[in-house]
Every structure is written in structure tokens, then in C-alpha cells.
Design a protein around this motif. Structure first.
Motif, PDB file in Angstrom:
ATOM      1  N   MET A  30      39.214  28.483  54.859  1.00  0.00           N
ATOM      2  CA  MET A  30      40.098  27.402  56.109  1.00  0.00           C
ATOM      3  C   MET A  30      39.959  27.498  57.168  1.00  0.00           C
ATOM      4  SD  MET A  30      41.900  25.193  53.419  1.00  0.00           S
ATOM      5  CE  MET A  30      42.267  24.594  55.313  1.00  0.00           C
ATOM      6  N   GLY A  31      39.594  28.905  57.543  1.00  0.00           N
ATOM      7  CA  GLY A  31      39.783  28.468  59.425  1.00  0.00           C
ATOM      8  C   GLY A  31      38.694  28.007  59.778  1.00  0.00           C
ATOM      9  N   ALA A  32      37.853  28.412  58.595  1.00  0.00           N
ATOM     10  CA  ALA A  32      36.282  27.861  59.407  1.00  0.00           C
ATOM     11  C   ALA A  32      35.791  25.971  59.227  1.00  0.00           C
ATOM     12  CB  ALA A  32      34.951  28.474  58.359  1.00  0.00           C
ATOM     13  N   LEU A  33      36.882  25.765  58.120  1.00  0.00           N
ATOM     14  CA  LEU A  33      36.672  24.428  57.576  1.00  0.00           C
ATOM     15  C   LEU A  33      37.472  23.922  58.514  1.00  0.00           C
ATOM     16  CD1 LEU A  33      35.896  22.195  55.613  1.00  0.00           C
ATOM     17  CD2 LEU A  33      38.359  22.359  54.425  1.00  0.00           C
ATOM     18  N   ASP A  34      38.841  24.450  59.103  1.00  0.00           N
ATOM     19  CA  ASP A  34      39.372  23.588  60.503  1.00  0.00           C
ATOM     20  C   ASP A  34      38.078  23.571  61.573  1.00  0.00           C
ATOM     21  OD1 ASP A  34      41.953  22.816  58.553  1.00  0.00           O
ATOM     22  OD2 ASP A  34      42.856  24.761  59.325  1.00  0.00           O
ATOM     23  N   ALA A  35      37.903  24.242  61.603  1.00  0.00           N
ATOM     24  CA  ALA A  35      36.834  24.418  62.971  1.00  0.00           C
ATOM     25  C   ALA A  35      35.822  23.264  62.647  1.00  0.00           C
ATOM     26  CB  ALA A  35      36.401  25.753  62.925  1.00  0.00           C
ATOM     27  N   ILE A  36      35.322  23.422  61.368  1.00  0.00           N
ATOM     28  CA  ILE A  36      34.443  22.498  61.304  1.00  0.00           C
ATOM     29  C   ILE A  36      34.799  20.648  61.377  1.00  0.00           C
ATOM     30  CG2 ILE A  36      32.837  21.518  59.759  1.00  0.00           C
ATOM     31  CD1 ILE A  36      32.201  24.793  58.879  1.00  0.00           C
ATOM     32  N   SER A  37      35.720  20.526  60.453  1.00  0.00           N
ATOM     33  CA  SER A  37      35.869  19.370  60.735  1.00  0.00           C
ATOM     34  C   SER A  37      37.063  18.543  61.817  1.00  0.00           C
ATOM     35  CB  SER A  37      36.973  19.208  59.524  1.00  0.00           C
ATOM     36  OG  SER A  37      37.947  19.779  59.772  1.00  0.00           O
ATOM     37  N   LEU A  38      37.561  19.030  61.947  1.00  0.00           N
ATOM     38  CA  LEU A  38      37.941  18.759  63.927  1.00  0.00           C
ATOM     39  C   LEU A  38      37.140  19.046  64.982  1.00  0.00           C
ATOM     40  CD1 LEU A  38      40.230  18.476  65.840  1.00  0.00           C
ATOM     41  CD2 LEU A  38      40.108  21.802  66.843  1.00  0.00           C
ATOM     42  N   THR A  39      35.820  19.736  64.812  1.00  0.00           N
ATOM     43  CA  THR A  39      34.907  19.791  65.758  1.00  0.00           C
ATOM     44  C   THR A  39      33.822  18.717  65.346  1.00  0.00           C
ATOM     45  OG1 THR A  39      34.721  21.561  65.437  1.00  0.00           O
ATOM     46  CG2 THR A  39      32.865  20.368  66.390  1.00  0.00           C
ATOM     47  N   ALA A 111      30.358  18.076  49.472  1.00  0.00           N
ATOM     48  CA  ALA A 111      30.431  17.657  50.701  1.00  0.00           C
ATOM     49  C   ALA A 111      29.561  17.921  51.423  1.00  0.00           C
ATOM     50  CB  ALA A 111      31.822  17.677  50.454  1.00  0.00           C
ATOM     51  N   ALA A 112      28.663  19.320  51.236  1.00  0.00           N
ATOM     52  CA  ALA A 112      27.774  19.684  51.781  1.00  0.00           C
ATOM     53  C   ALA A 112      26.434  19.259  51.837  1.00  0.00           C
ATOM     54  CB  ALA A 112      27.553  20.955  51.612  1.00  0.00           C
ATOM     55  N   LEU A 113      25.975  18.562  50.762  1.00  0.00           N
ATOM     56  CA  LEU A 113      24.666  18.027  50.134  1.00  0.00           C
ATOM     57  C   LEU A 113      24.863  16.048  50.413  1.00  0.00           C
ATOM     58  CD1 LEU A 113      22.339  17.771  48.520  1.00  0.00           C
ATOM     59  CD2 LEU A 113      23.839  17.310  46.327  1.00  0.00           C
ATOM     60  N   ILE A 114      25.809  15.987  50.937  1.00  0.00           N
ATOM     61  CA  ILE A 114      26.189  14.689  51.204  1.00  0.00           C
ATOM     62  C   ILE A 114      26.004  14.268  52.765  1.00  0.00           C
ATOM     63  CG2 ILE A 114      27.604  12.446  51.309  1.00  0.00           C
ATOM     64  CD1 ILE A 114      29.360  13.509  48.560  1.00  0.00           C
ATOM     65  N   TRP A 115      26.409  15.508  52.918  1.00  0.00           N
ATOM     66  CA  TRP A 115      26.176  15.065  54.730  1.00  0.00           C
ATOM     67  C   TRP A 115      25.105  15.559  55.305  1.00  0.00           C
ATOM     68  CZ3 TRP A 115      30.119  15.010  58.575  1.00  0.00           C
ATOM     69  CH2 TRP A 115      29.505  15.412  60.444  1.00  0.00           C
ATOM     70  N   TRP A 116      24.149  16.366  54.342  1.00  0.00           N
ATOM     71  CA  TRP A 116      23.166  16.980  54.408  1.00  0.00           C
ATOM     72  C   TRP A 116      21.877  15.636  54.391  1.00  0.00           C
ATOM     73  CZ3 TRP A 116      18.543  17.334  51.233  1.00  0.00           C
ATOM     74  CH2 TRP A 116      17.239  18.115  51.633  1.00  0.00           C
ATOM     75  N   SER A 196      28.535  26.063  62.354  1.00  0.00           N
ATOM     76  CA  SER A 196      28.196  24.485  62.085  1.00  0.00           C
ATOM     77  C   SER A 196      27.207  24.023  63.598  1.00  0.00           C
ATOM     78  CB  SER A 196      29.694  23.430  62.298  1.00  0.00           C
ATOM     79  OG  SER A 196      30.646  24.111  63.368  1.00  0.00           O
ATOM     80  N   SER A 197      27.647  24.462  64.813  1.00  0.00           N
ATOM     81  CA  SER A 197      26.334  23.865  65.752  1.00  0.00           C
ATOM     82  C   SER A 197      25.101  24.226  65.535  1.00  0.00           C
ATOM     83  CB  SER A 197      26.469  25.309  67.063  1.00  0.00           C
ATOM     84  OG  SER A 197      26.213  26.518  67.103  1.00  0.00           O
ATOM     85  N   VAL A 198      24.764  25.023  64.356  1.00  0.00           N
ATOM     86  CA  VAL A 198      23.450  25.635  63.796  1.00  0.00           C
ATOM     87  C   VAL A 198      23.175  24.402  63.236  1.00  0.00           C
ATOM     88  CG1 VAL A 198      21.791  26.800  62.988  1.00  0.00           C
ATOM     89  CG2 VAL A 198      23.542  27.398  64.376  1.00  0.00           C
ATOM     90  N   SER A 199      23.917  24.215  62.149  1.00  0.00           N
ATOM     91  CA  SER A 199      24.082  23.009  60.857  1.00  0.00           C
ATOM     92  C   SER A 199      25.461  22.821  59.964  1.00  0.00           C
ATOM     93  CB  SER A 199      22.818  24.351  59.557  1.00  0.00           C
ATOM     94  OG  SER A 199      23.288  22.930  58.176  1.00  0.00           O
ATOM     95  N   VAL A 200      25.665  21.851  60.015  1.00  0.00           N
ATOM     96  CA  VAL A 200      26.847  21.395  59.821  1.00  0.00           C
ATOM     97  C   VAL A 200      27.293  21.509  58.026  1.00  0.00           C
ATOM     98  CG1 VAL A 200      28.893  19.538  59.369  1.00  0.00           C
ATOM     99  CG2 VAL A 200      28.006  20.043  61.453  1.00  0.00           C
ATOM    100  N   SER A 201      25.987  21.029  57.288  1.00  0.00           N
ATOM    101  CA  SER A 201      25.874  21.130  55.655  1.00  0.00           C
ATOM    102  C   SER A 201      26.083  22.826  55.017  1.00  0.00           C
ATOM    103  CB  SER A 201      25.099  20.294  54.838  1.00  0.00           C
ATOM    104  OG  SER A 201      23.553  21.069  55.676  1.00  0.00           O
ATOM    105  N   LEU A 206      28.606  27.718  52.774  1.00  0.00           N
ATOM    106  CA  LEU A 206      29.679  28.502  53.423  1.00  0.00           C
ATOM    107  C   LEU A 206      31.146  28.026  53.020  1.00  0.00           C
ATOM    108  CD1 LEU A 206      29.119  31.194  54.275  1.00  0.00           C
ATOM    109  CD2 LEU A 206      29.219  30.847  56.488  1.00  0.00           C
ATOM    110  N   VAL A 207      31.712  27.316  53.657  1.00  0.00           N
ATOM    111  CA  VAL A 207      32.628  27.246  53.249  1.00  0.00           C
ATOM    112  C   VAL A 207      33.000  27.624  51.377  1.00  0.00           C
ATOM    113  CG1 VAL A 207      35.138  26.086  52.511  1.00  0.00           C
ATOM    114  CG2 VAL A 207      33.046  26.279  54.872  1.00  0.00           C
ATOM    115  N   GLY A 208      31.702  26.763  51.109  1.00  0.00           N
ATOM    116  CA  GLY A 208      32.300  26.616  49.130  1.00  0.00           C
ATOM    117  C   GLY A 208      32.077  27.634  48.555  1.00  0.00           C
ATOM    118  N   LEU A 209      31.147  28.295  48.981  1.00  0.00           N
ATOM    119  CA  LEU A 209      30.488  29.323  48.472  1.00  0.00           C
ATOM    120  C   LEU A 209      31.689  30.609  48.580  1.00  0.00           C
ATOM    121  CD1 LEU A 209      27.202  29.740  49.339  1.00  0.00           C
ATOM    122  CD2 LEU A 209      27.852  29.403  47.175  1.00  0.00           C
TER     123      LEU A 209
END
Length: 235
Positions: A30-39, A111-116, A196-201, A206-209
Motif C-alpha cells: 500500500m505504501g508503494a501504491l500510494d507513492a505510485i498513484s500520487l506521482t 492494471a500494470a498490463l494496461i499501463w504498459w 516507478s521512476s524506472v518503470s510505472v508498469s 511489484l505491488v500486485g506480486l
């Protein structure tokens, strides 16, 4: 009928160690996803309090995120309603939480696949799927009934540390669990921002896993290695 009342501020009792481990893993995610979604989405997919505040602040500043914010809130409510129905099935708590977390892991991976793929509609599709998934995830963590982790948020954790501390006259229970969750949120946010600075998808995968692994952990049968892990889990 006589009823026994637990003293205020006391931990409700021992938690299922495997559930504690799984929910702390979810807290990291959740910490990771919050950072990703906000950014990258400009709103939170799971932390709806912050999303409501962001909508208000942006309206005042003239940089409205009303559309994405309302989509996030509506999608989260759909996920929460679905999660509420699923937790009321006649399964054990551990099995129910496992099922929900596995479903969340699959949704986040989608969601990661759709972003990719980067289709023209990918922003709202990813935001919708992630918010639905986080509604489900919150139902799972609520159903796990781990103190202070029914909704992974630093405010409750920090408040619990002080409110139940010896200094405040409390029993000082659950300290290591709360500290582990706070560090998990912080570490997850750092990891999410960096990944996410390297690859958002890739970061979303990583969050999903992580969430999927937390669910898989709850499916496993008892084993000596798991028993050893559970004896060192933060109570």
C-alpha cells in the motif's frame, strides 16, 4: 446477562500470526501504491481521505482533479461493496482474506498490463481498476481484524504507539507490530517512488506480486518453516 468489558486501550487479544505477516506485507504494498498513484495518477487509488483533501485543495488552487478524484472514490466504493459481500461468505477468516488478496493481486497486475500497453484510455482504466482493487483490499484487511491495521495508515499506528504507551499509562501492547507496519509503509513508499521512476508498469506489477504473495501465504498448510516464521511475527 452479564457481559465482560475489556479495558479501553487494550489489545483485543492474540492475532493469527500468519494474518499479521500477510497484512504487514499488504501494508508495504500500500505504501508503494500510494507513492505510485500520487506521482503518476495525481490522486490516491487507496487512501480516500487524502483523495478528498486533494480534490478540495486543487479546486481552490484552480488545478482541478475533480474528474479523476471522483472516479477514484466511486471505483473504491464499488470495490468496498464487492468486498463486503465476499467477506460474508461462510469461510474461515484466513481463507476469506486469502481469496480477496489473491483477487486484488490479479487486478493490480491487470492494471500494470494496461499501463504498459499505453492505450489512449489507459489513465482512467488503470485508476478505476486500482481503486476497485484497493476497496477489496481494505475489506480484506478489515476482515483480518489486526489491531490498527484494518486500514493501513500511519496516523492510527502512530497514535496507537503513543496512546497505549507506558508513558500514557497504557499496556504498551502491539509495539513491534505497529513499528513494523510504519516502517513497511515508509519503505514501501520509497520503493514505489524509486521503482516507478524506472518503470510505472513494473512498479505496479511489484505491488500486485506482493499482495498476491501475502494471499498465497495464507493458503499454505502448516509447515515447520511457517511455524518458525510465525513465532517471530510482530504480535
Amino acid at each position: 446477562m452479564n457481559q465482560t468489558h475489556k479495558p479501553p486501550g487494550r489489545d483485543p487479544g492474540p492475532h493469527d500470526p500468519r494474518l499479521v505477516i500477510a497484512i504487514i506485507m499488504v501494508t508495504v504494498a500500500m505504501g508503494a501504491l500510494d507513492a505510485i498513484s500520487l506521482t503518476h495518477l495525481n490522486v490516491f487509488a487507496g487512501y480516500m481521505t487524502a483523495t478528498v483533501i486533494l480534490i478540495a485543495v486543487h479546486l481552490v488552487s484552480g488545478q482541478s482533479i475533480l474528474g479523476p478524484g471522483l472516479v477514484a472514490i466511486a471505483s473504491y466504493l464499488i470495490g468496498a461493496a464487492l468486498g463486503g459481500r465476499l467477506v460474508r461468505r461462510s469461510h474461515s477468516r484466513r481463507r476469506t482474506v486469502a481469496d480477496l488478496l489473491m483477487a486484488v493481486g490479479v487486478l493490480v497486475a491487470g492494471a500494470a498490463l494496461i499501463w504498459w500497453v499505453n492505450a489512449p484510455w489507459h489513465y482512467y482504466a488503470v485508476l478505476t481498476i486500482l481503486a476497485v482493487a484497493m476497496g477489496l483490499q481494505t475489506s480484506a484487511t478489515r476482515h483480518a481484524q489486526v489491531t490498527d491495521l484494518t486500514l493501513p495508515a500511519a496516523t492510527l499506528l502512530l497514535h496507537g504507539l503513543a496512546h497505549d504507551s507506558r508513558l500514557a499509562g497504557g499496556p504498551s501492547l502491539g509495539v513491534w507490530r505497529r513499528l513494523a507496519a510504519i516502517l513497511g509503509l515508509f519503505g514501501g513508499a520509497v520503493l514505489g517512488a524509486v521503482a516507478s521512476s524506472v518503470s510505472v508498469s513494473g512498479a505496479i506489477v511489484l505491488v500486485g506480486l506482493t499482495i498476491g504473495c501475502a494471499g498465497f501465504l495464507l493458503y499454505l498448510r502448516d509447515h515447520p518453516l511457517l511455524e518458525r516464521l510465525e513465532t517471530v511475527s510482530p504480535s
